[in-house]
Design a protein around this motif. Sequence first.
Motif, mmCIF file in Angstrom:
data_model
loop_
_atom_site.group_PDB
_atom_site.id
_atom_site.type_symbol
_atom_site.label_atom_id
_atom_site.label_comp_id
_atom_site.label_asym_id
_atom_site.label_seq_id
_atom_site.Cartn_x
_atom_site.Cartn_y
_atom_site.Cartn_z
ATOM 1 N N MET A 130 0.825 -1.206 0.000
ATOM 2 C CA MET A 130 0.000 0.000 0.000
ATOM 3 C C MET A 130 0.864 1.263 0.000
ATOM 4 S SD MET A 130 -2.873 1.442 -0.140
ATOM 5 C CE MET A 130 -3.871 -0.024 -0.010
ATOM 6 N N TYR A 163 -11.577 8.426 -2.156
ATOM 7 C CA TYR A 163 -11.029 7.111 -2.480
ATOM 8 C C TYR A 163 -9.689 6.885 -1.800
ATOM 9 C CZ TYR A 163 -14.579 7.510 -6.121
ATOM 10 O OH TYR A 163 -15.760 7.683 -6.782
ATOM 11 N N ARG A 190 -8.542 3.780 1.991
ATOM 12 C CA ARG A 190 -7.612 2.669 1.967
ATOM 13 C C ARG A 190 -7.232 2.246 3.390
ATOM 14 N NH1 ARG A 190 -9.606 2.800 -2.091
ATOM 15 N NH2 ARG A 190 -8.742 2.931 -4.187
ATOM 16 N N THR A 216 -0.757 8.540 5.488
ATOM 17 C CA THR A 216 -1.021 8.915 4.101
ATOM 18 C C THR A 216 -0.476 10.298 3.788
ATOM 19 O OG1 THR A 216 -3.029 7.560 4.005
ATOM 20 C CG2 THR A 216 -2.832 9.341 2.396
#
Length: 214
Positions: free
Chosen positions: A1, A83, A87, A94
């Motif tokens: 990720m 979006y 996650r 992030t």
Amino acid sequence: MIRTLVLKELRESLPIVAAAAFAIASGFCLNFLLSAVVSTSPVVEIPFLNGFWAWVLLIGYSVAVGVGLKQTAWEDSKGTYRYLLFRPIDRRTTFQLKIAVGMLLVVGFVAAYIIFYALWSAWPGRFAAPFYWSMTIGAWQVWFVLPLIYSAAFLSGIRRARWFGSRLGPLIGAMFVSLILVYQPWPWIAAAVSLALTALYASTAIDVAQRRDY
């Protein structure tokens, strides 16, 4: 990720860097053509003391602001946060990744620009003037403040406020401070103050990003 997020940030920010690289290459080509047409002798000017730092400032500030706003305001306008934040990764992580990738891209690109120009200037016969690496200090002093400009642009882009109101306040304030740092005679002061303000802006941006309602 994490690898996916890093690649996403690079893919979306590289066009800005590519545009800046094209502008730099065009300038070098134009300078070469003019030198070849006007005279075959070496250019009579002193490298890095011929206003090159102003080009570093223009290119560096443009890339820093462009990448910072591209990662925040542009994504907000496209609705991609819905979006991105869905996650299975912590929201703080992030935005820390976004800032890390954006900042490394900005400082890495401008550092490469300065080093390339230094090597080009040091080439024998390029200039009818001596070259010393100490001449590059002014350009590096501009480079020192780029993280501050980038983090301020990121904060301005992530804030929820009017563009013609207070939203650009962090960026305008950072530009004002950075110009003072660029013109003061002690590079280490520019580096220290820029690092401290960058940490402040970046931590504030992450805090705002965590508390925002997307």
